[in-house]
Motif scaffolding. Sequence first.
Motif, mmCIF file in Angstrom:
data_model
loop_
_atom_site.group_PDB
_atom_site.id
_atom_site.type_symbol
_atom_site.label_atom_id
_atom_site.label_comp_id
_atom_site.label_asym_id
_atom_site.label_seq_id
_atom_site.Cartn_x
_atom_site.Cartn_y
_atom_site.Cartn_z
ATOM 1 N N VAL A 141 -6.654 0.140 15.605
ATOM 2 C CA VAL A 141 -6.858 0.258 17.043
ATOM 3 C C VAL A 141 -7.808 1.419 17.320
ATOM 4 C CG1 VAL A 141 -5.720 0.769 19.247
ATOM 5 C CG2 VAL A 141 -4.606 -0.746 17.576
ATOM 6 N N CYS A 142 -7.612 2.511 16.612
ATOM 7 C CA CYS A 142 -8.472 3.686 16.708
ATOM 8 C C CYS A 142 -9.346 3.767 15.458
ATOM 9 C CB CYS A 142 -7.632 4.952 16.818
ATOM 10 S SG CYS A 142 -6.545 4.999 18.264
ATOM 11 N N TRP A 143 -10.660 3.884 15.634
ATOM 12 C CA TRP A 143 -11.577 3.970 14.488
ATOM 13 C C TRP A 143 -11.484 5.339 13.819
ATOM 14 C CZ3 TRP A 143 -16.881 1.455 16.149
ATOM 15 C CH2 TRP A 143 -16.640 0.136 16.556
ATOM 16 N N GLN A 144 -11.253 6.370 14.634
ATOM 17 C CA GLN A 144 -10.977 7.709 14.106
ATOM 18 C C GLN A 144 -9.588 8.094 14.617
ATOM 19 O OE1 GLN A 144 -14.110 7.558 16.118
ATOM 20 N NE2 GLN A 144 -15.048 6.719 14.272
ATOM 21 N N ALA A 145 -8.792 8.665 13.738
ATOM 22 C CA ALA A 145 -7.408 8.954 14.090
ATOM 23 C C ALA A 145 -6.928 10.197 13.364
ATOM 24 C CB ALA A 145 -6.514 7.752 13.744
ATOM 25 N N SER A 146 -5.731 10.636 13.726
ATOM 26 C CA SER A 146 -5.055 11.736 13.036
ATOM 27 C C SER A 146 -3.640 11.268 12.734
ATOM 28 C CB SER A 146 -5.048 12.994 13.911
ATOM 29 O OG SER A 146 -4.417 14.056 13.248
ATOM 30 N N ILE A 147 -3.455 10.711 11.528
ATOM 31 C CA ILE A 147 -2.201 10.064 11.155
ATOM 32 C C ILE A 147 -1.350 11.010 10.315
ATOM 33 C CG2 ILE A 147 -1.159 8.156 9.882
ATOM 34 C CD1 ILE A 147 -3.747 6.570 10.531
ATOM 35 N N MET A 148 -0.177 11.332 10.822
ATOM 36 C CA MET A 148 0.778 12.176 10.123
ATOM 37 C C MET A 148 1.744 11.271 9.355
ATOM 38 S SD MET A 148 3.661 14.708 11.769
ATOM 39 C CE MET A 148 2.503 15.876 12.492
ATOM 40 N N ILE A 186 -2.947 -0.295 10.822
ATOM 41 C CA ILE A 186 -3.031 -0.956 12.125
ATOM 42 C C ILE A 186 -3.366 0.073 13.198
ATOM 43 C CG2 ILE A 186 -1.715 -2.221 13.875
ATOM 44 C CD1 ILE A 186 -0.103 -3.443 11.518
ATOM 45 N N ILE A 187 -2.790 1.239 13.100
ATOM 46 C CA ILE A 187 -3.069 2.303 14.076
ATOM 47 C C ILE A 187 -4.473 2.861 13.887
ATOM 48 C CG2 ILE A 187 -2.440 4.646 14.816
ATOM 49 C CD1 ILE A 187 0.456 3.943 13.919
ATOM 50 N N GLY A 188 -4.840 3.168 12.632
ATOM 51 C CA GLY A 188 -6.043 3.970 12.472
ATOM 52 C C GLY A 188 -6.800 3.790 11.179
ATOM 53 N N ALA A 189 -6.920 2.556 10.649
ATOM 54 C CA ALA A 189 -7.871 2.351 9.559
ATOM 55 C C ALA A 189 -9.266 2.657 10.086
ATOM 56 C CB ALA A 189 -7.794 0.921 9.039
ATOM 57 N N ALA A 190 -10.076 3.329 9.287
ATOM 58 C CA ALA A 190 -11.404 3.752 9.734
ATOM 59 C C ALA A 190 -12.232 2.553 10.170
ATOM 60 C CB ALA A 190 -12.113 4.511 8.615
ATOM 61 N N GLY A 191 -12.846 2.663 11.328
ATOM 62 C CA GLY A 191 -13.643 1.569 11.865
ATOM 63 C C GLY A 191 -15.117 1.753 11.608
ATOM 64 N N ASN A 192 -15.805 0.609 11.507
ATOM 65 C CA ASN A 192 -17.261 0.598 11.378
ATOM 66 C C ASN A 192 -17.733 1.362 10.147
ATOM 67 O OD1 ASN A 192 -19.521 -0.566 12.695
ATOM 68 N ND2 ASN A 192 -20.195 1.456 13.358
ATOM 69 N N ASN A 193 -16.968 1.247 9.047
ATOM 70 C CA ASN A 193 -17.333 1.944 7.811
ATOM 71 C C ASN A 193 -17.678 0.966 6.687
ATOM 72 O OD1 ASN A 193 -14.760 0.973 7.318
ATOM 73 N ND2 ASN A 193 -14.061 2.808 6.233
ATOM 74 N N HIS A 214 -15.731 2.232 25.291
ATOM 75 C CA HIS A 214 -15.440 3.490 25.985
ATOM 76 C C HIS A 214 -14.849 4.544 25.065
ATOM 77 C CE1 HIS A 214 -16.231 1.562 29.850
ATOM 78 N NE2 HIS A 214 -15.605 0.519 29.343
ATOM 79 N N ILE A 215 -14.038 4.125 24.102
ATOM 80 C CA ILE A 215 -13.430 5.098 23.195
ATOM 81 C C ILE A 215 -13.035 4.416 21.890
ATOM 82 C CG2 ILE A 215 -11.184 4.776 24.328
ATOM 83 C CD1 ILE A 215 -10.501 7.672 23.485
ATOM 84 N N THR A 216 -13.409 5.046 20.794
ATOM 85 C CA THR A 216 -12.937 4.624 19.470
ATOM 86 C C THR A 216 -12.292 5.791 18.714
ATOM 87 O OG1 THR A 216 -15.103 5.083 18.480
ATOM 88 C CG2 THR A 216 -14.699 2.821 19.257
ATOM 89 N N ASP A 217 -12.494 6.992 19.225
ATOM 90 C CA ASP A 217 -12.022 8.200 18.535
ATOM 91 C C ASP A 217 -10.753 8.721 19.199
ATOM 92 O OD1 ASP A 217 -11.598 10.618 17.293
ATOM 93 O OD2 ASP A 217 -13.647 11.353 17.538
ATOM 94 N N CYS A 218 -9.630 8.585 18.515
ATOM 95 C CA CYS A 218 -8.339 9.057 19.023
ATOM 96 C C CYS A 218 -7.844 10.265 18.246
ATOM 97 C CB CYS A 218 -7.288 7.948 18.929
ATOM 98 S SG CYS A 218 -7.815 6.312 19.451
ATOM 99 N N SER A 219 -8.719 10.892 17.480
ATOM 100 C CA SER A 219 -8.276 11.924 16.542
ATOM 101 C C SER A 219 -7.737 13.176 17.216
ATOM 102 C CB SER A 219 -9.416 12.290 15.592
ATOM 103 O OG SER A 219 -10.542 12.771 16.302
ATOM 104 N N SER A 220 -7.941 13.312 18.514
ATOM 105 C CA SER A 220 -7.385 14.468 19.217
ATOM 106 C C SER A 220 -5.883 14.338 19.433
ATOM 107 C CB SER A 220 -8.077 14.640 20.576
ATOM 108 O OG SER A 220 -7.885 13.493 21.396
ATOM 109 N N VAL A 221 -5.335 13.158 19.169
ATOM 110 C CA VAL A 221 -3.901 12.901 19.356
ATOM 111 C C VAL A 221 -3.279 12.606 17.995
ATOM 112 C CG1 VAL A 221 -2.185 11.397 20.427
ATOM 113 C CG2 VAL A 221 -4.280 12.000 21.673
#
Length: 602
Positions: A234-241, A220-227, A159-166
């Motif tokens: 947990v999130c394949w796409q993320a915005s990590i500060m 753990i939060i946002g290593a790129a997935g399916n690459n 349903h969702i792998t892209d969390c980059s909006s957060v």
Amino acid sequence: MKITLSLRSIVQAALIGAVLTISLPAHAASFTSLAPGAAAPYVPGEVLVKFKPATSADARSATLAAKGHSVFAGLNQPGWTQVKVGIGQTVEAALTAYQNDPNVEYVQPNYLYHATTNDTQYSQLWAFKNTGQNIATGTYSPTIGTSGNDMNIEPAWGHITDCSSVVVAVVDTGVNYTQTDLAANMWDGGLAYPNHGFDFIGNDNNPMDLNGHGTHVAGIIGAAGNNSTGTTGVCWQASIMAVRVLDAAGSGTTATIISGINFAVANGAKVINMSLGGGGSLDQAFSTAITNARTNDVVVVVAAGNEDTNNETTPSYPCNFTQQNIVCVAALDQNYALASFSNYGSTSVDVGAPGTNILSTWAGAETVIEDDFSTGWTKTTTTSGGWTTGIFNVGVPTTLLINPSGYPNSTYNNGTDARAYKTFPLTGNVAVFQAAMAINVVNGDHFRIAYKNSGGDPFVGGTIDSDITNMATYPNLVSGSSDISNCISATCSIGFQLTSDASTADKGLAIGFFSITTLALNNTSYNTISGTSMATPEVAGLAAMLRAYNPQYTYTDTVNAIKNGGRAAASLTGKTTTGKAIDVMKSLAYINPPTGLTATVH
């Protein structure tokens, strides 16, 4: 809103198909029976029907109407229709009805499939998919667990792998933002923050991780997935500060931490991960920063701690803060038992998550030098006695560097200056010294630690790293660590000194578990470690996923979905507020109760 459109399929993804075996009459439509051992998850309340080519549109409509079914959607595939069965009817009953219908050529369930990942080390991520596999690089026992004891994340990825909006702020030792599995998923800080965050240790805009811990958390939060590389988060796409508030030795202060929290809030983070903590008194300044995050609708996910203690009797902060935007996380092992090191608390710790033998990104290549004081140490003293070694039982028989030789049954000499030092070849970008020490010196006498990058006696022209007086820890060993990166050279000498005056003396000193860890930064390293620090970002990643999937979610909605969407774990009963381990799919499917509704009765 989005939840209305997608809830049907989300809830369905959590259900498992039943067993069905049917003998087909010669004229019947064919279908694949759901045999034992081969049952696949499928959408309840739906079947896929293929009508025979000669069946007219009117006949198809009549067939559906006779069974109380309706067309859910066309499939852009000749003859096939997605059919919604009647209220209260099962998929099994619908399959039976259609396989006996002369107008139907084939009928089957609407099977569910999940997003999969091609990351090369995915099979070692037991937290995401526990098959009972052995974690080859694991150091925590057990390294083999129980199949199915995992976060139930794979259905959610459908349903969702892209969390980059957060934006997720990792408030930690920094992040190696060049790491191959993280570079694409770092927060865009624009011209002001070109390195994706800020460093409150060096007070600059380069939050490079000089420890490894923060990079592990970020992965753990946002290593790129399916690459096709390494691990996934947990999130394949993320915005990590990246917010660096802890130094190379993993230590920070109230000032650095609250500065980091407030920076994250001011720059748009909606989830903050803090895999850090400490005991002691209530820290009001720290608490105020958490309240600021709450006021700005930020979820703060924190670690329970690694002391195997009850946080109800020995508070650990920030876990024991009471703001409603906090989720405090305990660690589970591969059998979903509470990890032996994990803190717990029936009113302070909220949920559990996998926290042992967790593989993730790392800041670089580590080298560990350990020393048992048996060879190569230069020892000097201005009186008799001085430094020597002895074997003590500290859980296991261990060689300790001691002063005096009769430790702990005698006292050190008065009027002495006793030194012990050794030279080590160090390479890399960072070096951290660690040891465990029992320290008993009276006021006015001094225990010092020093280093010198040109070798020789570090108390002559070297750097005094620690100077301790008036301390008594016996019989306890206290652990200490220090950043000695300025000593990196082929001739780094490290030493210990005891100086005393002519009056009273105490038991003296015992030093053990000496090590130097060096780190050479690169963009390809991974590491497997354990701790509530590892469980925490799994929950932070879930928080980001929930807020990305439901943009209208407040911190309250997010926290509710995490807690109420979890599944019961016996090891957490009475140990956490919920008694639950996180379940990603169930949290994604959780419906927050509506608020602010009123009703008028006529």
